[in-house]
Design a protein around this motif. Structure first.
Motif, PDB file in Angstrom:
ATOM      1  N   UNK A 118       0.853  -1.200   0.000  1.00  0.00           N
ATOM      2  CA  UNK A 118       0.000   0.000   0.000  1.00  0.00           C
ATOM      3  C   UNK A 118       0.880   1.239   0.000  1.00  0.00           C
ATOM      4  N   UNK A 119       0.604   2.171  -0.906  1.00  0.00           N
ATOM      5  CA  UNK A 119       1.375   3.399  -0.968  1.00  0.00           C
ATOM      6  C   UNK A 119       0.970   4.327   0.174  1.00  0.00           C
ATOM      7  N   UNK A 120       1.813   5.335   0.407  1.00  0.00           N
ATOM      8  CA  UNK A 120       1.502   6.298   1.456  1.00  0.00           C
ATOM      9  C   UNK A 120       0.219   7.049   1.147  1.00  0.00           C
ATOM     10  N   UNK A 121      -0.021   7.280  -0.164  1.00  0.00           N
ATOM     11  CA  UNK A 121      -1.265   7.964  -0.554  1.00  0.00           C
ATOM     12  C   UNK A 121      -2.476   7.106  -0.228  1.00  0.00           C
ATOM     13  N   UNK A 122      -2.342   5.798  -0.513  1.00  0.00           N
ATOM     14  CA  UNK A 122      -3.444   4.885  -0.207  1.00  0.00           C
ATOM     15  C   UNK A 122      -3.688   4.809   1.300  1.00  0.00           C
ATOM     16  N   UNK A 123      -2.586   4.770   2.080  1.00  0.00           N
ATOM     17  CA  UNK A 123      -2.711   4.694   3.534  1.00  0.00           C
ATOM     18  C   UNK A 123      -3.393   5.935   4.082  1.00  0.00           C
ATOM     19  N   UNK A 124      -3.015   7.086   3.538  1.00  0.00           N
ATOM     20  CA  UNK A 124      -3.644   8.339   3.976  1.00  0.00           C
ATOM     21  C   UNK A 124      -5.127   8.351   3.640  1.00  0.00           C
ATOM     22  N   UNK A 125      -5.449   7.902   2.424  1.00  0.00           N
ATOM     23  CA  UNK A 125      -6.848   7.866   2.003  1.00  0.00           C
ATOM     24  C   UNK A 125      -7.663   6.925   2.890  1.00  0.00           C
ATOM     25  N   UNK A 126      -7.071   5.776   3.237  1.00  0.00           N
ATOM     26  CA  UNK A 126      -7.763   4.821   4.094  1.00  0.00           C
ATOM     27  C   UNK A 126      -7.994   5.396   5.487  1.00  0.00           C
ATOM     28  N   UNK A 127      -6.965   6.067   6.018  1.00  0.00           N
ATOM     29  CA  UNK A 127      -7.083   6.665   7.347  1.00  0.00           C
ATOM     30  C   UNK A 127      -8.153   7.753   7.368  1.00  0.00           C
ATOM     31  N   UNK A 128      -8.164   8.587   6.336  1.00  0.00           N
ATOM     32  CA  UNK A 128      -9.169   9.654   6.264  1.00  0.00           C
ATOM     33  C   UNK A 128     -10.569   9.081   6.118  1.00  0.00           C
ATOM     34  N   UNK A 129     -10.676   8.020   5.328  1.00  0.00           N
ATOM     35  CA  UNK A 129     -11.976   7.379   5.150  1.00  0.00           C
ATOM     36  C   UNK A 129     -12.478   6.795   6.474  1.00  0.00           C
TER      37      UNK A 129
END
Length: 308
Positions: free
Chosen positions: A1-12
């Motif tokens: 998982x990329x950092x962008x994906x991780x950030x998106x998941x956390x925000x979601x």
């Protein structure tokens, strides 16, 4: 998982958690309409009892409520305390849910919180923010003792007044009110529990009463050093049937201390007038005609709509 994906998941996940917190409290909220231009919010605090902001009611005693299920009903104010900007409304219905609450013992500055209320036109509404300030016991501008300062940094839109401050678990930390300088303050759950109990029993909260009108006045420079004070409270009026009249206070006296504690503003006097002092003696240290004078006064009970 990329950092962008991780950030998106956390925000979601955060977004979903906040929506769930609002969803948990929404079934306990009502919209309250009195004579003000806007409707305000209320919380179904215990079966058949709504708490709301007294300011939002104007001069109304007969109110219209929009319940969480969409039903519109009429109700009457059962009790209020204008010194705390709090009113209670009793309903015939007791089947509405009540909120989960928290005493906020683990609350920290910076914690994410939500101001949640009920809009008259659009249903539940919320404002996201953080805990801006926390502190110990404090007094409202009219002398009501509040257990703890909770000052959230949220936009308190008109319909959110009288609504709930909610943590991310969907627990109510207290009721949101307009505080000093129009900054949002939250009346903690423990205060609400005690006040609701008293209002249900008595309809209002009593306070000690001196029966005087007071006005801050700068003391003569020649006396400031000897009195160790720069400001006193000038007696400008006296209730002809009040405790001050019976104790022998005179218009023109300057109040310097109550029970040995200096008083230079009205809030300092209010601190000595909680309900527990009614019927009890207090000592007053005065300046009368430039000379120190001591009197003892038996504290009365504040008349409805009365002053100090």
């Amino acid at each position: 998982m990329t950092s962008t994906d991780a950030t998106s998941t956390a925000l979601s996940a955060l977004s979903t958690g906040l929506a769930d917190a609002v969803g948990a409290i929404a079934p306990t909220l009502v919209a309250v309409k009195g004579h003000r231009r806007f409707a305000y919010s209320g919380i179904h605090w215990q079966p058949g009892v709504i708490v709301t902001a007294d300011y939002g009611l104007g001069r109304s005693s007969r109110l219209t409520l929009t319940l969480p299920d969409g039903n519109v009903v009429e109700a009457e104010v059962s009790g209020h305390d204008r010194a705390l900007d709090l009113a209670i409304i009793q309903l015939d219905r007791t089947d509405l849910p009540v909120p989960a609450t928290s005493d906020g013992a683990d609350l920290k500055v910076g914690h994410v919180v939500l101001a949640v209320g009920q809009s008259w036109d659009y249903g539940v509404s919320a404002s996201l923010g953080v805990v801006g300030n926390l502190g110990g016991p404090w007094q409202s501008s009219q002398g009501r003792a509040i257990d703890r300062l909770i000052r959230p940094d949220v936009n308190l839109y008109p319909n959110l007044l009288g609504g709930a401050l909610v943590n991310t678990a969907g627990e109510v930390l207290g009721m949101n009110l307009n505080g000093p300088r129009n900054r949002v303050v939250t009346l903690p759950t423990a205060n609400l529990d005690r006040i609701v109990k008293t209002l249900l029993e008595r309809g209002s909260l009593s306070r000690g009463y001196l029966g005087v009108g007071l006005q801050p006045v700068v003391l003569p420079a020649t006396l400031q050093q000897s009195l160790e004070a720069e400001v006193g409270l000038l007696v400008v009026s006296i209730d002809a049937t009040g405790p001050a009249e019976q104790a022998g206070l005179l218009v023109g006296d300057i109040l310097l201390a109550v029970n040995g504690q200096a008083v230079s503003n009205l809030q300092a006097v209010y601190a000595h007038l909680d309900v527990g002092v009614i019927g009890q003696p207090v000592s007053l240290h005065l300046l009368r005609g430039g000379q120190p004078t001591d009197l003892t006064l038996t504290v009365g009970e504040q008349p409805q709509g009365g002053g100090r």
